[in-house]
Design a protein around this motif. Structure first.
Motif, PDB file in Angstrom:
ATOM      1  N   MET A 107       2.126   1.739  -3.506  1.00 30.26           N
ATOM      2  CA  MET A 107       1.102   2.261  -4.411  1.00 30.26           C
ATOM      3  C   MET A 107       0.846   3.745  -4.165  1.00 30.26           C
ATOM      4  SD  MET A 107      -1.860  -0.352  -5.501  1.00 30.26           S
ATOM      5  CE  MET A 107      -2.010   0.608  -6.994  1.00 30.26           C
ATOM      6  N   GLU A 108       0.838   4.137  -2.909  1.00 32.75           N
ATOM      7  CA  GLU A 108       0.588   5.542  -2.594  1.00 32.75           C
ATOM      8  C   GLU A 108       1.756   6.418  -3.034  1.00 32.75           C
ATOM      9  OE1 GLU A 108      -0.406   5.336   1.550  1.00 32.75           O
ATOM     10  OE2 GLU A 108      -2.535   4.949   1.116  1.00 32.75           O
ATOM     11  N   TYR A 158       1.281   6.915  -6.764  1.00 32.68           N
ATOM     12  CA  TYR A 158       0.205   7.869  -7.036  1.00 32.68           C
ATOM     13  C   TYR A 158       0.652   9.291  -6.733  1.00 32.68           C
ATOM     14  CZ  TYR A 158      -4.446   9.970  -6.999  1.00 32.68           C
ATOM     15  OH  TYR A 158      -5.534  10.772  -7.263  1.00 32.68           O
ATOM     16  N   TYR A 201     -12.529   5.601   0.234  1.00 36.34           N
ATOM     17  CA  TYR A 201     -11.594   5.875  -0.864  1.00 36.34           C
ATOM     18  C   TYR A 201     -12.303   5.868  -2.209  1.00 36.34           C
ATOM     19  CZ  TYR A 201      -7.832   5.159  -4.231  1.00 36.34           C
ATOM     20  OH  TYR A 201      -6.994   5.272  -5.310  1.00 36.34           O
ATOM     21  N   ASP A 246      -5.796  -0.479 -11.359  1.00 31.22           N
ATOM     22  CA  ASP A 246      -4.948   0.083 -10.315  1.00 31.22           C
ATOM     23  C   ASP A 246      -5.784   0.584  -9.142  1.00 31.22           C
ATOM     24  OD1 ASP A 246      -2.542  -0.222 -11.933  1.00 31.22           O
ATOM     25  OD2 ASP A 246      -3.361   1.408 -13.136  1.00 31.22           O
ATOM     26  N   TYR A 247      -6.895   1.220  -9.452  1.00 30.41           N
ATOM     27  CA  TYR A 247      -7.789   1.668  -8.380  1.00 30.41           C
ATOM     28  C   TYR A 247      -8.344   0.463  -7.611  1.00 30.41           C
ATOM     29  CZ  TYR A 247      -7.786   6.486 -10.107  1.00 30.41           C
ATOM     30  OH  TYR A 247      -7.424   7.756 -10.467  1.00 30.41           O
ATOM     31  N   HIS A 267      -5.676  -0.795  -5.382  1.00 31.76           N
ATOM     32  CA  HIS A 267      -5.502   0.145  -4.263  1.00 31.76           C
ATOM     33  C   HIS A 267      -6.591  -0.065  -3.210  1.00 31.76           C
ATOM     34  CE1 HIS A 267      -4.290   4.549  -3.123  1.00 31.76           C
ATOM     35  NE2 HIS A 267      -3.992   3.673  -2.189  1.00 31.76           N
ATOM     36  N   LEU A 287       0.833  -1.205   0.000  1.00 30.60           N
ATOM     37  CA  LEU A 287       0.000   0.000   0.000  1.00 30.60           C
ATOM     38  C   LEU A 287       0.865   1.252   0.000  1.00 30.60           C
ATOM     39  CD1 LEU A 287      -2.748   1.378   0.202  1.00 30.60           C
ATOM     40  CD2 LEU A 287      -2.646   1.080   2.687  1.00 30.60           C
TER      41      LEU A 287
END
Length: 623
Positions: free
Chosen positions: A210-211, A214, A245, A225-226, A229, A207
């Motif tokens: 991924m953040e 982004y 989210y 991808d969303y 996430h 996570l």
């Protein structure tokens, strides 16, 4: 579909309730009360049909279901792409969503047992080792080649090595340095990194990665991808954070796969209310009813309220949703765990009538249920069918046959099948052999297979140590288990939830429950491991057996802090502590109601038992 529905709720002459099946409306919340009252009226234009529902206890087999389904769980369908599962053997509690699966591909997933769902073994509801829970088996060739391919790519990726070597606090700076040195960050490298992090259950790091992507615009987020996430947020922070989210995702990407991912996580968390709300939301948004969504609800209700399975099947019939292979397997497994063999066989007939032939996975599952129903002749016939005329030419069948023959107590057959594999064994066959010999009580043979693996493959992951560790735990070989744990640590294996579960069981089975409790607490606090549901239950059950209310309540509280809330099994275990202590459990019904749980048949019996300990005016005077 009618045949499946009828098989899902077999007719009984006595001790049954009659339910008039109704059309499932989009708002599933409305379904519970009428079902509890026993009668529902159909508003469908189709012919109203009646079903008999029983309150049979859902007791899984005595042996680990993981042994029989190769550690695979039907509940993994709550996941989404093929990756490993649960710490090594349970490699990834939820399959990778990096490439969202299409509905017709769900059955090809090879997720392994989600112990959180698998070990949610109540005496009343669920999923036994909970072991066959989504996951249909990839072929032997696909699995072997896929794992080898992934291993080769992983070893050759310097980007992945940087991510794995970095600690959580230093991950961002390590990634910034990589980019600052002019190294590219392509989608292929990103996907490989996320897949490996998921396989290692490093969800927090995944996570964070991924953040970082982004925040620094290193990846143009797409639908998948969303979805990935959201899955990671749900794993790390919970469903409610994941739900919030979704509101931040651009409307054009708020598609079905986004909500499907949320639904799958709700099911994995056994959050009935949120799962039903998510399904309702999907209907409100105009998404069609899909096989995937229905399978998620079937999986959920299989674990918490089997009466509602008929509702989901009715909905599938109304919406003309075609059952998948997973749907049939789930129903077969549900009926088998209820020991309703005639109902299970009806589902099999319905499956074959639709042109869906039972594959190796299904046939092994059927054989397992015959074994635990005590139908040895049928079980042996099923095993002979799996084996074929020449086992040496049917190598793929060796893996499931080893533990199944062991469950029947057939040591000669285990030896015969293992002989086919022994000269050139595959890792998964070795695991099955260790489990089989352990089941038969032949620890020396299990150790021999393990040592042979060590010589052949040199460095093994914790998955393979855990298998032998569980054998030692089963046979209360504490000294050997401790020595194996030291070897494991010296080899550099990571201690994850499955290893922790095996260690806790080792100490509990050896009578050292306080030491097991201490290990459990240290691991969760210092190593930041989220223990499996079953790990807590192992300790809770032992305290309950002793009538140790104080420690039982302590474990129950820690389970809640870990996110294991609202499961009947943990309440039943806690109730047993009060029963064995001969102490009234004041306010217990209210505690259950606060978690949206209502006593089933077994819980009611236990509650009545603790009520009997209440002091009356007369008893107080006489005492």
């Amino acid at each position: 579909m009618w045949a499946i529905r009828r098989a899902s709720v077999p007719v009984r002459n006595n001790g049954c309730r009659i339910l008039v099946a109704r059309t499932c409306c989009a708002k599933f919340e409305a379904a519970s009360d009428p079902l509890e009252n026993g009668v529902q009226h159909s508003k469908s234009h189709k012919v109203t049909r009646s079903f008999n529902l029983t309150n049979s206890d859902f007791r899984g087999g005595i042996c680990s279901a993981a042994s029989f389904i190769w550690g695979r769980s039907l509940s993994s369908q709550a996941k989404a792409n093929s990756s490993g599962k649960d710490e090594d053997e349970l490699e990834d509690g939820f399959s990778d969503l990096e490439v969202p699966p299409e509905v017709d591909k769900v059955e090809e997933l090879a997720d392994k047992l989600d112990d959180e769902s698998v070990s949610d073994r109540d005496d009343s509801d669920i999923d036994g080792d909970e072991a066959a829970e989504d996951a249909l088996r990839l072929s032997e060739a696909e699995t072997d080649s896929g794992e080898k391919g992934l291993a080769r790519k992983s070893q050759s990726s310097p980007f992945l090595k940087i991510i794995l070597d970095a600690s959580r606090p230093s991950l961002t700076s390590s990634l910034d340095q990589w980019v600052g040195e002019g190294n590219p960050v392509g989608r292929a490298e990103i996907s490989l990194a996320l897949l490996n992090l998921r396989k290692r259950r490093l969800f927090g790091k995944a996570l964070q990665f991924m953040e970082w992507l982004y925040a620094n615009n290193h990846l143009e987020f797409e639908e998948r991808d969303y979805a990935s996430h959201i899955d990671l947020i749900a794993k790390v922070y919970g469903i409610y954070k994941a739900e919030k989210y979704i509101d931040k995702i651009p409307p054009s990407f708020q598609t079905e796969i986004i909500y499907r991912t949320l639904l799958a996580n709700c099911v994995a968390a056994v959050n009935v209310k949120k799962a039903e709300e998510t399904q309702s939301k999907m209907r409100d948004l105009g998404f069609s009813v899909t096989t995937f969504a229905c399978n998620q609800l079937l999986l959920l209700y299989k674990r918490v309220d089997r009466k509602k399975i008929a509702d989901v099947l009715k909905l599938m019939e109304k919406e003309d949703v075609k059952p998948s292979r997973f749907t049939y397997n789930l129903l077969i497994d549900t009926k088998g765990r209820m020991k309703d063999i005639s109902g299970m066989e009806e589902v099999i007939k319905a499956m074959e009538a639709e042109g869906v032939e039972p594959d190796l996975f299904t046939r092994a599952m059927i054989a397992r249920h015959y074994i635990f129903a005590g139908l040895n002749e049928k079980a042996e016939a099923a095993l002979k069918e799996i084996e074929g005329n020449d086992i040496s030419k049917n190598r793929v069948a060796c893996r499931p046959l080893l533990p199944l023959y062991a469950a029947l107590g057939k040591a000669d057959d285990v030896g015969r099948v293992w002989k086919v594999c022994k000269s050139n064994p595959r890792l998964e066959e070795c695991l099955a052999a260790i489990e089989a010999w352990g089941e038969l009580g032949n620890v020396e043979n299990a150790e021999e297979v393990f040592e042979s693996m060590m010589k052949t493959w040199k460095k093994l992951s914790s998955k393979y140590y855990n298998t032998l560790l569980k054998v030692y735990a089963r046979h209360k070989l504490l000294a050997k288990g401790k020595e194996l744990a030291k070897r494991m640590s010296n080899s550099g294996c990571r201690i994850g939830p499955v290893t922790l579960d095996a260690l806790v069981k080792l100490y509990v089975e050896s009578g050292e429950v306080e030491k097991a409790d201490s290990i459990l607490q240290k691991a969760s606090e210092k190593n930041q491991i989220k223990p499996l549901y079953h790990t807590y239950i192992t300790v809770l059950d032992k305290y309950a057996q002793r009538g140790d209310i104080h420690n039982a309540e302590k474990i129950f509280h820690r389970m809640r802090l870990a996110g294991y809330v609202g499961r009947m099994g943990q309440y039943l275990s806690l109730l047993r502590a009060y029963i064995n202590a001969k102490t009234p459990a004041y306010g217990f019904r209210e505690r259950m109601k606060a978690d949206n749980l209502f006593p089933n048949k077994l819980a009611l019996a236990q509650l009545q038992a603790v009520d009997a300990f209440r002091k009356t005016e007369i008893s107080e005077l006489l005492d």
